[in-house]
Design an enzyme around this catalytic site. Structure first.
Site, PDB file in Angstrom:
ATOM      1  N   GLN A 176      25.811  -0.923  37.102  1.00  0.00           N
ATOM      2  CA  GLN A 176      25.989   0.402  37.704  1.00  0.00           C
ATOM      3  C   GLN A 176      24.925   0.590  38.785  1.00  0.00           C
ATOM      4  O   GLN A 176      23.730   0.610  38.489  1.00  0.00           O
ATOM      5  CB  GLN A 176      25.847   1.486  36.632  1.00  0.00           C
ATOM      6  CG  GLN A 176      26.156   2.883  37.165  1.00  0.00           C
ATOM      7  CD  GLN A 176      25.939   3.960  36.125  1.00  0.00           C
ATOM      8  OE1 GLN A 176      24.891   4.009  35.486  1.00  0.00           O
ATOM      9  NE2 GLN A 176      26.916   4.828  35.960  1.00  0.00           N
ATOM     10  N   TYR A 213      23.400  12.790  39.732  1.00  0.00           N
ATOM     11  CA  TYR A 213      22.593  11.946  40.602  1.00  0.00           C
ATOM     12  C   TYR A 213      23.080  12.069  42.052  1.00  0.00           C
ATOM     13  O   TYR A 213      23.975  12.845  42.353  1.00  0.00           O
ATOM     14  CB  TYR A 213      22.557  10.519  40.047  1.00  0.00           C
ATOM     15  CG  TYR A 213      21.889  10.500  38.691  1.00  0.00           C
ATOM     16  CD1 TYR A 213      20.579  10.961  38.549  1.00  0.00           C
ATOM     17  CD2 TYR A 213      22.564  10.113  37.537  1.00  0.00           C
ATOM     18  CE1 TYR A 213      19.955  11.014  37.308  1.00  0.00           C
ATOM     19  CE2 TYR A 213      21.947  10.160  36.283  1.00  0.00           C
ATOM     20  CZ  TYR A 213      20.642  10.609  36.182  1.00  0.00           C
ATOM     21  OH  TYR A 213      20.018  10.676  34.960  1.00  0.00           O
ATOM     22  N   GLY A 259      28.925   4.209  24.228  1.00  0.00           N
ATOM     23  CA  GLY A 259      27.504   3.982  24.447  1.00  0.00           C
ATOM     24  C   GLY A 259      26.803   3.822  23.116  1.00  0.00           C
ATOM     25  O   GLY A 259      26.530   2.710  22.654  1.00  0.00           O
ATOM     26  N   ARG A 260      26.575   4.942  22.467  1.00  0.00           N
ATOM     27  CA  ARG A 260      25.731   4.945  21.277  1.00  0.00           C
ATOM     28  C   ARG A 260      26.291   4.137  20.111  1.00  0.00           C
ATOM     29  O   ARG A 260      25.524   3.601  19.306  1.00  0.00           O
ATOM     30  CB  ARG A 260      25.429   6.394  20.872  1.00  0.00           C
ATOM     31  CG  ARG A 260      24.486   7.070  21.859  1.00  0.00           C
ATOM     32  CD  ARG A 260      24.498   8.575  21.722  1.00  0.00           C
ATOM     33  NE  ARG A 260      25.754   9.152  22.186  1.00  0.00           N
ATOM     34  CZ  ARG A 260      26.023  10.454  22.190  1.00  0.00           C
ATOM     35  NH1 ARG A 260      25.117  11.314  21.744  1.00  0.00           N
ATOM     36  NH2 ARG A 260      27.181  10.896  22.642  1.00  0.00           N
TER      37      ARG A 260
END
Ligand SMILES: Cc1cc2nc3c(=O)[nH]c(=O)nc-3n(C[C@H](O)[C@H](O)[C@H](O)COP(=O)(O)O)c2cc1C
Length: 356
Positions: free
Chosen positions: A99, A181, A322-323
């Protein structure tokens, strides 16, 4: 026949299944250089049956780092440190992605491991931040508005980082346009108050993202390109799913292949409607339907049956987690067992542990 364990092809790259690892910052790099930790962290998911493994938000320039401990791809030392990590992912049969990111006004913040919160002061390893407009993220230092030359530099930095990523062996790239971002800051009217060609209309706010996509495509034409969007700011007057769908369509016309749909992160006063299992799936399904583009869903999709249902119901083309991968780096092998998928990539070394 499990849909989750059906391959998916992006341009010339075939990903062995649709259970992917979402990008996750480790805040463990030194001067942007990934370390032994990153090697173990990322390759274990490939051993564990992941299809696509996306390396964390990796800064295209030093000032684009979220924290001083972020990984980067702005120099050759970083490229060379990524090379064996990427090779390790690929050797284990997964596709390696990275990424590419610039944190904009959310750069130069303390890592979660520090005692302090918010912006790192200039004298303590922090740096001045940039953004579309001189509007701070609540509680952070005020950024400088990028001038036209600064905008051009961002575009060039993404292109150079894409080139280095490909040289390191990454087979898929993701542009980070989510989570508040820099590229997301340009998209959202809450953070972009510019009155030049990069502000105002939707077309103007999307201009930088489209320039970045063009530049990345110029640098890496054949490489499949994902774009991660936050499909809503969860805030009044902000970026939303309708705008995301329109810009995803434009991005696809500029050569983006696939859309990774997340949400939020632009403002501290966001109010998420309700956080729970699969809470962002509806957004992914909307972008998929409205823009007619392939998407992945992410966010608390923590078990194989749930992930399978998201695909079977036609809400998404792939599922990222993800987690759950952090809880169990062999989640992919476990998920295949649960769904009765007959995969041929159990590591030989581990076959004695296979059930069924
Ligand atoms: C430790 C950690 C680091 C993360 N870093 C990133 C990142 O670098 N880039 C990004 O887009 N999202 C990042 N995220 C968000 C994840 O990619 C993902 O969207 C989020 O965790 C929701 O999925 P989950 O419920 O399966 O964990 C991070 C999440 C975690 C837990």
């Amino acid at each position: 026949m499990s849909r989750l364990f059906t391959p998916l092809t992006l341009r010339d790259i075939t990903v062995r299944n649709r259970l992917w690892v979402a990008p996750m910052c480790q805040y463990s790099a030194v001067d942007g250089v990934p370390q032994e930790w990153h090697h173990t962290h990322l390759t274990q998911f490939a051993s564990g049956g992941a299809g696509l493994v996306i390396a964390e938000a990796t800064a295209v320039s030093p000032e684009g780092r979220i924290s001083p401990e972020d990984t980067g791809l702005w120099n050759d030392e970083q490229r060379d440190a990524w090379t064996p990590i990427v090779a390790g992912i690929r050797r284990r049969g997964a596709v390696a992605a990275v990424q590419l990111a610039h944190a904009g006004r959310k750069a130069s913040t303390w890592s979660p491991f520090a005692r302090e919160r918010g912006s790192v002061p200039l004298g303590q390893g922090g740096w001045p931040t940039v953004a579309p407009s001189a509007i701070a993220f609540e509680g952070y230092a005020t950024p400088a508005a990028l001038d036209p030359a600064g905008v051009d530099k961002v575009v060039a930095d993404f292109a150079a980082a894409a080139e280095r990523a490909v040289a390191a062996g990454f087979e898929v790239l993701e542009v980070h346009a989510a989570h508040g971002y820099l590229l997301h800051q340009f998209l959202s009217p809450l953070s972009n108050h510019r009155d030049d060609e990069y502000g105002g209309s939707l077309e103007n706010r999307a201009r930088l993202l489209l320039r970045v996509i063009d530049a990345v495509k110029d640098a890496a034409a054949a490489v499949p390109l994902l774009v991660r969007f936050s499909a809503t700011d969860w805030a009044e007057g902000g970026w939303d799913a309708d705008q995301t769908a329109v810009v995803a369509g434009w991005a696809a016309a500029h050569g983006a292949d696939f859309f990774d749909i997340s949400s939020g992160g632009l403002v501290a006063h966001q109010r998420i409607a309700s956080v729970g299992p699969g809470y962002q799936v509806e957004l992914a399904a909307r972008i998929r339907a409205q823009a007619g583009v392939p998407v992945s869903a992410v966010g608390m999709i923590d078990d194989a049956e749930h992930a399978e249902r998201v695909l079977v119901d036609g809400h998404a083309d792939a599922v990222m987690a993800g987690r759950e991968w952090l809880r169990d780096p062999h989640y992919g092998l476990r998920a295949a067992g649960q769904l009765g998928a007959d995969i041929d990539y159990w590591p030989l070394q581990y076959v004695r542990a296979r059930r069924g």
